[in-house]
Design a protein around this motif. Sequence first.
Motif, PDB file in Angstrom:
ATOM      1  N   VAL A 318      11.381  12.108  -0.940  1.00 28.11           N
ATOM      2  CA  VAL A 318      10.531  10.951  -1.227  1.00 28.11           C
ATOM      3  C   VAL A 318       9.212  11.438  -1.830  1.00 28.11           C
ATOM      4  CG1 VAL A 318       9.273   8.980  -0.277  1.00 28.11           C
ATOM      5  CG2 VAL A 318      11.509   9.590   0.664  1.00 28.11           C
ATOM      6  N   ALA A 319       8.851  10.863  -2.976  1.00 29.15           N
ATOM      7  CA  ALA A 319       7.569  11.159  -3.610  1.00 29.15           C
ATOM      8  C   ALA A 319       6.731   9.897  -3.644  1.00 29.15           C
ATOM      9  CB  ALA A 319       7.773  11.695  -5.024  1.00 29.15           C
ATOM     10  N   ALA A 320       5.505   9.987  -3.132  1.00 30.46           N
ATOM     11  CA  ALA A 320       4.570   8.862  -3.159  1.00 30.46           C
ATOM     12  C   ALA A 320       3.411   9.225  -4.075  1.00 30.46           C
ATOM     13  CB  ALA A 320       4.053   8.567  -1.750  1.00 30.46           C
ATOM     14  N   VAL A 321       2.947   8.267  -4.865  1.00 24.66           N
ATOM     15  CA  VAL A 321       1.823   8.508  -5.768  1.00 24.66           C
ATOM     16  C   VAL A 321       0.795   7.404  -5.605  1.00 24.66           C
ATOM     17  CG1 VAL A 321       3.282   9.720  -7.434  1.00 24.66           C
ATOM     18  CG2 VAL A 321       2.880   7.280  -7.707  1.00 24.66           C
ATOM     19  N   LEU A 396      13.209   3.831   2.967  1.00 24.54           N
ATOM     20  CA  LEU A 396      12.636   5.063   2.421  1.00 24.54           C
ATOM     21  C   LEU A 396      13.081   6.304   3.190  1.00 24.54           C
ATOM     22  CD1 LEU A 396       8.937   4.254   1.456  1.00 24.54           C
ATOM     23  CD2 LEU A 396      10.760   5.048  -0.070  1.00 24.54           C
ATOM     24  N   GLY A 397      13.432   6.132   4.451  1.00 22.82           N
ATOM     25  CA  GLY A 397      13.832   7.277   5.252  1.00 22.82           C
ATOM     26  C   GLY A 397      15.223   7.786   4.966  1.00 22.82           C
ATOM     27  N   HIS A 398      15.983   7.106   4.113  1.00 26.01           N
ATOM     28  CA  HIS A 398      17.356   7.541   3.816  1.00 26.01           C
ATOM     29  C   HIS A 398      17.343   8.888   3.104  1.00 26.01           C
ATOM     30  CE1 HIS A 398      21.637   7.117   2.872  1.00 26.01           C
ATOM     31  NE2 HIS A 398      21.341   7.621   1.693  1.00 26.01           N
ATOM     32  N   GLU A 407      18.442  13.792  -6.639  1.00 23.90           N
ATOM     33  CA  GLU A 407      18.280  12.379  -6.304  1.00 23.90           C
ATOM     34  C   GLU A 407      17.113  12.235  -5.342  1.00 23.90           C
ATOM     35  OE1 GLU A 407      21.327   8.743  -5.044  1.00 23.90           O
ATOM     36  OE2 GLU A 407      21.938  10.829  -4.797  1.00 23.90           O
ATOM     37  N   LEU A 408      16.219  11.297  -5.629  1.00 25.76           N
ATOM     38  CA  LEU A 408      15.060  11.117  -4.761  1.00 25.76           C
ATOM     39  C   LEU A 408      14.542   9.689  -4.845  1.00 25.76           C
ATOM     40  CD1 LEU A 408      11.784  12.567  -6.308  1.00 25.76           C
ATOM     41  CD2 LEU A 408      13.878  12.288  -7.631  1.00 25.76           C
ATOM     42  N   SER A 409      13.693   9.345  -3.877  1.00 20.73           N
ATOM     43  CA  SER A 409      13.046   8.035  -3.837  1.00 20.73           C
ATOM     44  C   SER A 409      11.589   8.171  -4.251  1.00 20.73           C
ATOM     45  CB  SER A 409      13.118   7.436  -2.430  1.00 20.73           C
ATOM     46  OG  SER A 409      14.459   7.236  -2.038  1.00 20.73           O
ATOM     47  N   VAL A 410      11.046   7.087  -4.812  1.00 18.38           N
ATOM     48  CA  VAL A 410       9.673   7.070  -5.304  1.00 18.38           C
ATOM     49  C   VAL A 410       8.989   5.808  -4.789  1.00 18.38           C
ATOM     50  CG1 VAL A 410       8.219   6.989  -7.355  1.00 18.38           C
ATOM     51  CG2 VAL A 410      10.330   8.334  -7.390  1.00 18.38           C
ATOM     52  N   VAL A 411       7.742   5.945  -4.354  1.00 14.83           N
ATOM     53  CA  VAL A 411       6.989   4.785  -3.897  1.00 14.83           C
ATOM     54  C   VAL A 411       5.535   4.911  -4.354  1.00 14.83           C
ATOM     55  CG1 VAL A 411       6.470   5.849  -1.652  1.00 14.83           C
ATOM     56  CG2 VAL A 411       6.378   3.355  -1.900  1.00 14.83           C
ATOM     57  N   VAL A 412       4.958   3.786  -4.773  1.00 18.94           N
ATOM     58  CA  VAL A 412       3.550   3.725  -5.166  1.00 18.94           C
ATOM     59  C   VAL A 412       2.751   3.177  -3.996  1.00 18.94           C
ATOM     60  CG1 VAL A 412       1.872   2.681  -6.730  1.00 18.94           C
ATOM     61  CG2 VAL A 412       4.100   3.447  -7.602  1.00 18.94           C
ATOM     62  N   VAL A 413       1.655   3.859  -3.635  1.00 18.70           N
ATOM     63  CA  VAL A 413       0.838   3.440  -2.506  1.00 18.70           C
ATOM     64  C   VAL A 413      -0.604   3.264  -2.945  1.00 18.70           C
ATOM     65  CG1 VAL A 413       2.322   4.588  -0.813  1.00 18.70           C
ATOM     66  CG2 VAL A 413       0.419   5.845  -1.833  1.00 18.70           C
ATOM     67  N   ASP A 415      -3.333   4.317  -1.220  1.00 16.95           N
ATOM     68  CA  ASP A 415      -4.153   5.487  -0.915  1.00 16.95           C
ATOM     69  C   ASP A 415      -3.418   6.394   0.062  1.00 16.95           C
ATOM     70  OD1 ASP A 415      -4.300   4.106   1.512  1.00 16.95           O
ATOM     71  OD2 ASP A 415      -6.292   3.308   1.072  1.00 16.95           O
ATOM     72  N   MET A 416      -4.092   7.458   0.460  1.00 20.20           N
ATOM     73  CA  MET A 416      -3.481   8.411   1.376  1.00 20.20           C
ATOM     74  C   MET A 416      -3.128   7.776   2.709  1.00 20.20           C
ATOM     75  SD  MET A 416      -4.938  11.900   3.104  1.00 20.20           S
ATOM     76  CE  MET A 416      -5.454  12.637   1.574  1.00 20.20           C
ATOM     77  N   ASP A 417      -3.975   6.877   3.188  1.00 23.87           N
ATOM     78  CA  ASP A 417      -3.714   6.238   4.474  1.00 23.87           C
ATOM     79  C   ASP A 417      -2.355   5.546   4.471  1.00 23.87           C
ATOM     80  OD1 ASP A 417      -6.119   7.129   5.457  1.00 23.87           O
ATOM     81  OD2 ASP A 417      -7.186   5.253   5.058  1.00 23.87           O
ATOM     82  N   GLU A 418      -2.045   4.850   3.384  1.00 30.76           N
ATOM     83  CA  GLU A 418      -0.755   4.172   3.303  1.00 30.76           C
ATOM     84  C   GLU A 418       0.387   5.186   3.198  1.00 30.76           C
ATOM     85  OE1 GLU A 418       1.723   0.756   0.789  1.00 30.76           O
ATOM     86  OE2 GLU A 418      -0.273   1.372   0.109  1.00 30.76           O
ATOM     87  N   ALA A 419       0.175   6.276   2.453  1.00 31.87           N
ATOM     88  CA  ALA A 419       1.206   7.313   2.336  1.00 31.87           C
ATOM     89  C   ALA A 419       1.515   7.920   3.697  1.00 31.87           C
ATOM     90  CB  ALA A 419       0.755   8.391   1.355  1.00 31.87           C
ATOM     91  N   VAL A 420       0.471   8.211   4.469  1.00 28.55           N
ATOM     92  CA  VAL A 420       0.657   8.784   5.804  1.00 28.55           C
ATOM     93  C   VAL A 420       1.349   7.782   6.721  1.00 28.55           C
ATOM     94  CG1 VAL A 420      -0.575   9.554   7.872  1.00 28.55           C
ATOM     95  CG2 VAL A 420      -1.249  10.406   5.614  1.00 28.55           C
ATOM     96  N   GLU A 421       0.967   6.523   6.603  1.00 24.33           N
ATOM     97  CA  GLU A 421       1.583   5.481   7.433  1.00 24.33           C
ATOM     98  C   GLU A 421       3.081   5.372   7.151  1.00 24.33           C
ATOM     99  OE1 GLU A 421       1.191   0.634   8.190  1.00 24.33           O
ATOM    100  OE2 GLU A 421      -0.339   1.702   7.043  1.00 24.33           O
ATOM    101  N   LEU A 422       3.451   5.400   5.869  1.00 25.46           N
ATOM    102  CA  LEU A 422       4.868   5.328   5.508  1.00 25.46           C
ATOM    103  C   LEU A 422       5.614   6.567   6.002  1.00 25.46           C
ATOM    104  CD1 LEU A 422       4.700   3.934   1.851  1.00 25.46           C
ATOM    105  CD2 LEU A 422       5.494   2.731   3.898  1.00 25.46           C
ATOM    106  N   PHE A 423       5.000   7.731   5.861  1.00 24.21           N
ATOM    107  CA  PHE A 423       5.637   8.959   6.332  1.00 24.21           C
ATOM    108  C   PHE A 423       5.927   8.877   7.827  1.00 24.21           C
ATOM    109  CE2 PHE A 423       5.581  13.092   8.327  1.00 24.21           C
ATOM    110  CZ  PHE A 423       6.408  13.850   7.515  1.00 24.21           C
TER     111      PHE A 423
END
Length: 511
Positions: A318-321, A396-398, A407-413, A415-423
């Motif tokens: 999973v890549a978040a940007v 996203l956890g799949h 093969e990978l998943s991508v998500v736009v967030v 800020d970092m707080d949201e990226a950490v929350e999703l992780f």
Amino acid sequence: MPLLQSLQAGQPVPFGGDRFSTVSPELAAAFQPGDRLYVVQSTGNLLHVTADVHALVTDCVDQAAKAAAALRTTPAARVVKFYRVFAERLVEHWDAIASANAADVDRAQVLGRSTTRLRVDRRMREDMVAGLEAWADLVESQVEAGQSGLAGEELDFVDHGDWQVATVTAPLGVIGFVFEGRPNVFADSAGVLATGNAAVLRIGGDALHTAQAIVDHALAPALAESGLPAGALSLVPSRERSAGYALFSDRRVSLAVVRGSGRAVAELSSVAQQAGIPVSAHGTGGAWLYADLDADAERFAAVVCNSLDRKVCNTLNVAAVSRARAEELLPLLVQAADRAAAGLRPGARARIHVAAGSGAPLGLGSAPESTDTIDVVRAEGVVAEPRITVLPIDELGHEWEWEGTPELSVVVVEDMDEAVELFNAYSPQFVASLISESPEAHERFRAGVNAPFVGDGFTRWVDGQYALGETELGLSNWERGRLLGRSGVLTGGDLTARRIFAHHADPAQHR
């Protein structure tokens, strides 16, 4: 106490304290006197172990328990010799092992199974040899440091004046390993001998022929030539999945090490825990990466590409940007993933799953998938699939178990707080990486993500031998809680208990 002799179709079996499962007609018909039935208390799954499988595993543990007792007084030089001979024979008999592996790969392909982790090559052989040599060096260094026996390292010493107390390491006993079809785990698991332990291994059925060839041509001769007991390191010669349940329900096992995938690892872990056996488990893999607002674009692209060179547990999943950089970074991400794909198969392109609401920078809009299709290499063969698919946020956890197409998943967030929350909410809480130029951001990221492995570059560094110079026995994520007193890398040096020895100068000492 009477033994369970039979089951009846529809028979209720309680679990979890307030629920029950029912015996299926198939299970009732298959169950015979002498068989075992285990209930997974978290799910209610009924696990059937036949009498012959149970007897086979019990015999292996019998031999391992005897070997563990003998290893307590075995000269360390014999263990060093075992590692050296094991390594030498791997090289000398590699053609026979590779031939057995080719048969396993052919069988797996006919069954439509993945062969990514199953195939052996000379690089794997070199890694196995390096691991065995590292174990030999470790034991030799312990001897040179004056350590008595294979454990026996003094960790603490308290002097009370007229009496003293020393805390020293001691072997655990029998280690049980259940792992997927990765033959190189044999070299990893051999590390148990470095601290005076014995091990029983059960490998996935797809790799059994390869594993048996390693035993016949290298492992067993090395044990014999070095004078170590045959049960010190043994393979359960069975393709039956239930052999793992039998192994992890034997209370003589001191530690259960599970390496595999999702559901199987969860079930095996539950069986061991229900038997009171500590577990080192790693089931769900897949690393996560976040590119922050100040991420260097070139570094980000390189990290993505180098984290997708093959599918293993530490591969980028999973890549978040940051939304403010999405228009720039998402196309670069796709290009980098394509470079990784082309490195595996010329002209190939990566398979992308975009989280709902994140597809605009890739021109996806609100469509469920792109109209562009690509050839995707699956275990069952090449399949035409959409290039880009929309993925619900809660999926996203799949973990993408890809074969020959990254093969990978991508998500736009935001800020970092949201990226950490999703992780923390959806990931297996395993590997996290941050691309940022800010030391403060890295400090916040490390404090926020609940992961045992955190970095600032490519994700494939998470490997005991590669990162620490120590052959790993297993990795652990934090899905089921943090570990007590060690990192997420399990090494041979971790397989010890503690003993406390006292010396009393005054024979009349009392309390």
